[in-house]
Design a protein around this motif. Structure first.
Motif, PDB file in Angstrom:
ATOM      1  N   THR A 167      57.879 -44.849 -41.549  1.00 16.32           N
ATOM      2  CA  THR A 167      58.938 -44.517 -40.594  1.00 16.32           C
ATOM      3  C   THR A 167      59.768 -45.789 -40.414  1.00 16.32           C
ATOM      4  O   THR A 167      59.456 -46.823 -41.000  1.00 16.32           O
ATOM      5  N   SER A 168      60.775 -45.735 -39.571  1.00 13.43           N
ATOM      6  CA  SER A 168      61.566 -46.944 -39.332  1.00 13.43           C
ATOM      7  C   SER A 168      60.696 -48.043 -38.710  1.00 13.43           C
ATOM      8  O   SER A 168      60.820 -49.218 -39.055  1.00 13.43           O
ATOM      9  N   ASP A 213      67.884 -53.189 -48.032  1.00  7.40           N
ATOM     10  CA  ASP A 213      68.373 -52.015 -48.740  1.00  7.40           C
ATOM     11  C   ASP A 213      67.145 -51.126 -48.967  1.00  7.40           C
ATOM     12  O   ASP A 213      66.127 -51.597 -49.484  1.00  7.40           O
ATOM     13  N   LEU A 214      67.236 -49.863 -48.578  1.00  2.86           N
ATOM     14  CA  LEU A 214      66.069 -48.979 -48.720  1.00  2.86           C
ATOM     15  C   LEU A 214      65.524 -48.959 -50.137  1.00  2.86           C
ATOM     16  O   LEU A 214      64.323 -48.779 -50.334  1.00  2.86           O
ATOM     17  N   ASP A 215      66.374 -49.151 -51.124  1.00  2.00           N
ATOM     18  CA  ASP A 215      65.895 -49.128 -52.506  1.00  2.00           C
ATOM     19  C   ASP A 215      64.886 -50.235 -52.783  1.00  2.00           C
ATOM     20  O   ASP A 215      64.031 -50.088 -53.657  1.00  2.00           O
ATOM     21  N   ASN A 216      64.951 -51.344 -52.049  1.00  2.00           N
ATOM     22  CA  ASN A 216      63.970 -52.417 -52.226  1.00  2.00           C
ATOM     23  C   ASN A 216      62.593 -52.017 -51.708  1.00  2.00           C
ATOM     24  O   ASN A 216      61.592 -52.621 -52.092  1.00  2.00           O
ATOM     25  N   PHE A 217      62.541 -51.013 -50.833  1.00  2.00           N
ATOM     26  CA  PHE A 217      61.292 -50.661 -50.140  1.00  2.00           C
ATOM     27  C   PHE A 217      60.893 -49.198 -50.325  1.00  2.00           C
ATOM     28  O   PHE A 217      59.990 -48.720 -49.666  1.00  2.00           O
ATOM     29  N   ARG A 218      61.548 -48.500 -51.225  1.00  2.00           N
ATOM     30  CA  ARG A 218      61.339 -47.061 -51.384  1.00  2.00           C
ATOM     31  C   ARG A 218      59.964 -46.702 -51.953  1.00  2.00           C
ATOM     32  O   ARG A 218      59.409 -45.664 -51.632  1.00  2.00           O
ATOM     33  N   SER A 219      59.407 -47.562 -52.799  1.00  2.00           N
ATOM     34  CA  SER A 219      58.097 -47.279 -53.393  1.00  2.00           C
ATOM     35  C   SER A 219      57.300 -48.572 -53.499  1.00  2.00           C
ATOM     36  O   SER A 219      57.853 -49.671 -53.392  1.00  2.00           O
ATOM     37  N   GLU A 232      46.977 -42.622 -44.183  1.00  2.00           N
ATOM     38  CA  GLU A 232      46.622 -41.832 -45.359  1.00  2.00           C
ATOM     39  C   GLU A 232      46.965 -42.643 -46.601  1.00  2.00           C
ATOM     40  O   GLU A 232      47.762 -43.567 -46.539  1.00  2.00           O
ATOM     41  N   SER A 233      46.340 -42.290 -47.710  1.00  2.49           N
ATOM     42  CA  SER A 233      46.553 -43.029 -48.953  1.00  2.49           C
ATOM     43  C   SER A 233      47.836 -42.581 -49.634  1.00  2.49           C
ATOM     44  O   SER A 233      48.129 -41.382 -49.699  1.00  2.49           O
ATOM     45  N   VAL A 234      48.573 -43.547 -50.154  1.00  4.58           N
ATOM     46  CA  VAL A 234      49.749 -43.250 -50.970  1.00  4.58           C
ATOM     47  C   VAL A 234      49.235 -42.726 -52.299  1.00  4.58           C
ATOM     48  O   VAL A 234      48.320 -43.303 -52.891  1.00  4.58           O
ATOM     49  N   ARG A 235      49.798 -41.630 -52.778  1.00  7.64           N
ATOM     50  CA  ARG A 235      49.290 -41.000 -54.007  1.00  7.64           C
ATOM     51  C   ARG A 235      49.496 -41.863 -55.239  1.00  7.64           C
ATOM     52  O   ARG A 235      48.624 -41.965 -56.081  1.00  7.64           O
ATOM     53  N   ASP A 286      57.929 -41.956 -53.208  1.00  5.52           N
ATOM     54  CA  ASP A 286      58.934 -42.362 -52.231  1.00  5.52           C
ATOM     55  C   ASP A 286      58.244 -42.455 -50.871  1.00  5.52           C
ATOM     56  O   ASP A 286      57.775 -41.455 -50.318  1.00  5.52           O
ATOM     57  N   LEU A 287      58.164 -43.670 -50.341  1.00  3.61           N
ATOM     58  CA  LEU A 287      57.412 -43.913 -49.109  1.00  3.61           C
ATOM     59  C   LEU A 287      58.075 -43.294 -47.882  1.00  3.61           C
ATOM     60  O   LEU A 287      57.390 -42.942 -46.927  1.00  3.61           O
ATOM     61  N   PHE A 288      59.396 -43.173 -47.912  1.00  9.61           N
ATOM     62  CA  PHE A 288      60.110 -42.601 -46.769  1.00  9.61           C
ATOM     63  C   PHE A 288      60.109 -41.077 -46.855  1.00  9.61           C
ATOM     64  O   PHE A 288      59.761 -40.401 -45.897  1.00  9.61           O
TER      65      PHE A 288
END
Length: 102
Positions: free
Chosen positions: A38-39, A63-69, A22-25, A30-32
Motif C-alpha cells: 500500500t502507500s 517512480d512506481l516503476d522502480n518499486f513495482r516488483s 503473505e508471501s509474494v508469489r 506487481d506488488l501494488f
C-alpha cells in the motif's frame, strides 16, 4: 556464496512477507496491483532499503516503476549501490538502463 542480487531478493521477500502478511508469489509480481504494498507499505519499503543497503532514495527515484516488483527493486538497489561506489549522483539509479530486467 549467493550473488548480491540473490541476497537482496531474499531480504526483500522476507520484508514484504512481514509487511503484507503473505508471501509474494514471484519476483516479477506487481506488488501494488497484487495488494502486497500500500502507500504506507511503500514508505516502509523505502525506509527499509535506505537502512538495510545504505542508499539514499531521492525524490527523483520515487517512480512506481522502480518499486513495482521485487526484480525491479533489486535492480534499483544494485544501481544505487553501484552509483554510490563510483561516486555518482544520488539519483543515478533512476536513469539506470534496462528499467527492470536483470
Amino acid at each position: 556464496m549467493p550473488s548480491a542480487a540473490a541476497v537482496i531478493e531474499r531480504d526483500l521477500l522476507q520484508f514484504l512477507e512481514t509487511v503484507a502478511r503473505e508471501s509474494v508469489r514471484g519476483p516479477d509480481d506487481d506488488l501494488f496491483a497484487g495488494g502486497y504494498l500500500t502507500s504506507l507499505g511503500a514508505l516502509e519499503l523505502v525506509a527499509f532499503l535506505e537502512g538495510q543497503y545504505g542508499i539514499a532514495v531521492e525524490v527523483e527515484d520515487l517512480d512506481l516503476d522502480n518499486f513495482r516488483s521485487v526484480t525491479r527493486i533489486v535492480d534499483f538497489v544494485l544501481a544505487k549501490r553501484s552509483a554510490r561506489e563510483q561516486g555518482g549522483s544520488p539519483g543515478a539509479a533512476a536513469a539506470a538502463p534496462g528499467g527492470g530486467g536483470r
